[in-house]
Design an enzyme around this catalytic site. Structure first.
Site, mmCIF file in Angstrom:
data_model
loop_
_atom_site.group_PDB
_atom_site.id
_atom_site.type_symbol
_atom_site.label_atom_id
_atom_site.label_comp_id
_atom_site.label_asym_id
_atom_site.label_seq_id
_atom_site.Cartn_x
_atom_site.Cartn_y
_atom_site.Cartn_z
ATOM 1 N N ASP A 29 53.321 66.135 58.802
ATOM 2 C CA ASP A 29 54.266 67.230 59.044
ATOM 3 C C ASP A 29 54.531 67.425 60.536
ATOM 4 O O ASP A 29 54.932 68.514 60.961
ATOM 5 C CB ASP A 29 53.712 68.544 58.501
ATOM 6 C CG ASP A 29 53.308 68.434 57.060
ATOM 7 O OD1 ASP A 29 54.125 67.977 56.257
ATOM 8 O OD2 ASP A 29 52.162 68.789 56.732
ATOM 9 N N SER A 60 56.212 69.875 65.524
ATOM 10 C CA SER A 60 55.459 70.407 64.400
ATOM 11 C C SER A 60 56.485 70.910 63.404
ATOM 12 O O SER A 60 57.241 71.821 63.688
ATOM 13 C CB SER A 60 54.567 71.550 64.873
ATOM 14 O OG SER A 60 53.979 72.157 63.767
ATOM 15 N N ARG A 61 56.531 70.247 62.228
ATOM 16 C CA ARG A 61 57.630 70.559 61.316
ATOM 17 C C ARG A 61 57.389 71.785 60.452
ATOM 18 O O ARG A 61 58.328 72.354 59.933
ATOM 19 C CB ARG A 61 57.949 69.348 60.434
ATOM 20 C CG ARG A 61 58.667 68.288 61.217
ATOM 21 C CD ARG A 61 59.008 67.071 60.392
ATOM 22 N NE ARG A 61 58.943 65.907 61.252
ATOM 23 C CZ ARG A 61 58.081 64.922 61.136
ATOM 24 N NH1 ARG A 61 57.226 64.923 60.139
ATOM 25 N NH2 ARG A 61 58.069 63.932 61.993
ATOM 26 N N VAL A 62 56.146 72.185 60.253
ATOM 27 C CA VAL A 62 55.935 73.381 59.430
ATOM 28 C C VAL A 62 55.171 74.479 60.164
ATOM 29 O O VAL A 62 55.171 75.623 59.741
ATOM 30 C CB VAL A 62 55.195 73.058 58.107
ATOM 31 C CG1 VAL A 62 56.004 72.125 57.259
ATOM 32 C CG2 VAL A 62 53.822 72.504 58.360
#
Ligand SMILES: Nc1ncnc2c1ncn2[C@@H]1O[C@H](COP(=O)(O)OP(=O)(O)O)[C@@H](O)[C@H]1O
Ligand SMILES: [Mg+2]
Length: 509
Positions: A344, A369-371
């Protein structure tokens, strides 16, 4: 003794024997016994075990186990889980009827174990613990809930710019000696008192490096809530291959009891290499970079097991920090790109920054940081936006400034501000900065309070600001840790304290 009682005794013994004979009902169970046909580095081929199942554990002489990996009509290819120097062709092999499992549970905390769950720390055996298979299905989609709680690492550049949430998978990648392990260890050390169980899985690392990690964790009191799973660099490749799966099963057990767990896989490059070695020896067809066709799948099924469980299932979480070592900064190589797509987000550590002494050497432009953003504490959010923008402007202009071009005022300002951002995001190892202090420092930084102070004093300025947080009013301190954004009143309260603390530095030329 009178003869009649003797006779009675004999009679009783006789009836006893007769009863026992009637009760005796022999049970025949088939026991398949195979024989070794070949042994080579870490693998063996075995014939005669026709009923063996995929990934079934088989037993060799000398208490050595192996996993049935390749199943053919004639013979099976077995991955050996330990020292195989005593094996010979013709040796007996027996089926066990079970798959590989590992001991799990609370008593593992503070321990150092191998991937088979055997203690390596000389603190005695672990006793009879519950066991779980090392390969388990990832949680179903409906059992998961979104990542919503932050996992603070105590490292400013990460917590502010690439935040990690509980249940997230964040890749740490970079060349050797760029501080990958250091970041993971700092993240573990910062979980002290946060009710997070930490697992460090050392995958084919040098023994001296593992010893150093264990010493660091022990000396800083982290072993109370941590455990270490070790496959050493000279272990059989089979042990290296199962190490991350075994560590994940241990982690899942904690997660299923409602705990938050952080697991570090150090590193998956070695894991992929061990798997490639086994696959080539087992004569599976090689693909790109000689890795077997299922190399993506072995990592995705591992990392899919990290998640945040629904509240009804205890609300536990498993956060993963897989580490990957790149060669010559090639993040487009096969294993790094696979892992970038599975995780993620990633933290890219640059050897160039490392050489410049910008530590931790996080390359902000290549890290994402995708989430984690959704889980980040609200107080960071306004700061993070400004910080990111100013930093990327600075990096762009910095390249120009190197050519000695004459700069206009505005550009010079951006560069001076950026240089302070970079200096302030530096942080030594083992020096976690608590949330409140991070927010105070970063808020002062983005507000430009550092800009007319000498660059070389940045570390001192930061220290002064961190000390000054003690003077903050209790409500402003609390607001920093809450899920609501900071109010304007809080902002100005923090900036007032910061300005007062920085007055001392102003007087200097
Ligand atoms: N933030 C930091 N400040 C100072 N030294 C650091 C920092 N991060 C890493 N180091 C040092 O850099 C060296 C390499 O770090 P390490 O984590 O072992 O690299 P890697 O795991 O990428 O090979 C170690 O000697 C470590 O102490
Ligand atoms: Mg390392």
């Amino acid at each position: 003794m009178p003869p009649e009682s003797l006779l009675a005794d004999i009679g009783r013994a006789f009836t006893g024997m007769q009863q026992a004979r009637e009760a005796f009902a022999p049970q025949f169970a088939p026991r398949e016994i195979g024989t070794i046909t070949t042994v080579s580095t870490g693998i063996a081929t075995v014939t005669g075990l026709s009923g063996v199942g995929f990934e079934e554990l088989v037993r060799f002489p000398g208490d050595l186990y192996g996993i049935a990996f390749n199943i053919d009509a004639q013979e099976i290819g077995v991955v050996l889980l330990g020292d195989y120097s005593h094996l010979h062709t013709g040796d007996e092999v027996t089926r066990t009827g079970r798959v590989m499992d590992v001991a799990v549970g609370e008593p593992l905390l503070g321990r150092v174990v191998d991937p088979l769950g055997r203690a390596l720390d000389g603190k005695g055996p672990l006793g009879n613990l519950q066991r779980l298979p090392i390969e388990r299905d990832a949680k179903a989609i409906m059992d998961r809930s979104p990542v919503s709680v932050p996992l603070q690492t105590g490292i400013k550049v990460i917590d502010a710019l690439t935040p990690i949430g509980r249940g997230q998978r964040q890749l740490i990648l970079g060349d050797r000696q760029t501080g990958k392990t250091a970041i993971a260890i700092d993240a573990i050390l910062n979980q002290r008192g946060q009710n997070v169980v930490c697992i460090y899985a050392a995958i084919a690392q040098r023994a001296s490096a593992v010893a150093k990690v264990i010493a660091d964790l022990t000396a800083r009191g982290a072993m109370e809530y941590s455990l270490v799973v070790v496959s050493a660099g000279n272990d059989a490749p089979g042990l290296t291959y199962i190490a991350p799966y075994a560590a994940t099963s241990i982690a899942e057990h904690f997660m299923e009891t409602g705990r938050d767990v952080l697991i570090v896989y150090d590193d998956l490059t070695q894991h992929a290499r061990a798997y490639r070695e086994l696959s080539l020896l087992l004569r599976r067809p090689p693909g790109r970079e000689a890795f077997p066709g299922d190399i993506f799948y072995i990592h995705s099924r591992l990392l899919e097991r990290s998640t945040h469980l629904r509240q009804e299932l205890g609300g536990g979480s498993l956060t993963a920090l897989p580490i990957v070592e790149t060669e010559a900064q090639d993040i487009a190589a096969y294993i790094p790109t696979n892992l970038i797509s599975i995780t993620d987000g990633q933290l890219y550590l640059s050897p160039t920054l490392f050489e410049l002494g910008v530590l931790p050497a996080v390359d902000v432009a290549k890290s994402v940081s995708r989430v984690g953003g959704a889980a980040q504490l609200a107080a960071y959010r306004t700061i993070a936006g400004n910080l990111k923008l100013a930093y990327s402007q600075f990096e762009e202009l910095e390249a120009f400034a190197r050519f000695g071009t004459r700069l206009d005022d505005n550009t010079r300002k951006i560069i001076e501000h950026g240089a302070r951002l970079r200096a302030c995001l530096k942080q030594p190892q083992f020096e976690a900065v608590p949330v409140l202090e991070q927010i105070t420092v970063l808020l002062a930084l983005t507000a430009g309070l550092f800009d007319d102070l000498p660059l070389e004093l940045t570390a001192d300025i930061e220290r002064a600001l961190r000390a000054a947080t003690a003077q903050l009013a209790a409500d402003a301190r609390e607001h920093c840790l809450q899920s609501a954004p900071l109010s304007d009143a809080d902002h100005s309260a923090i900036l007032r304290v910061a300005t007062a603390a920085l007055a001392a530095f102003k007087k200097k030329p």
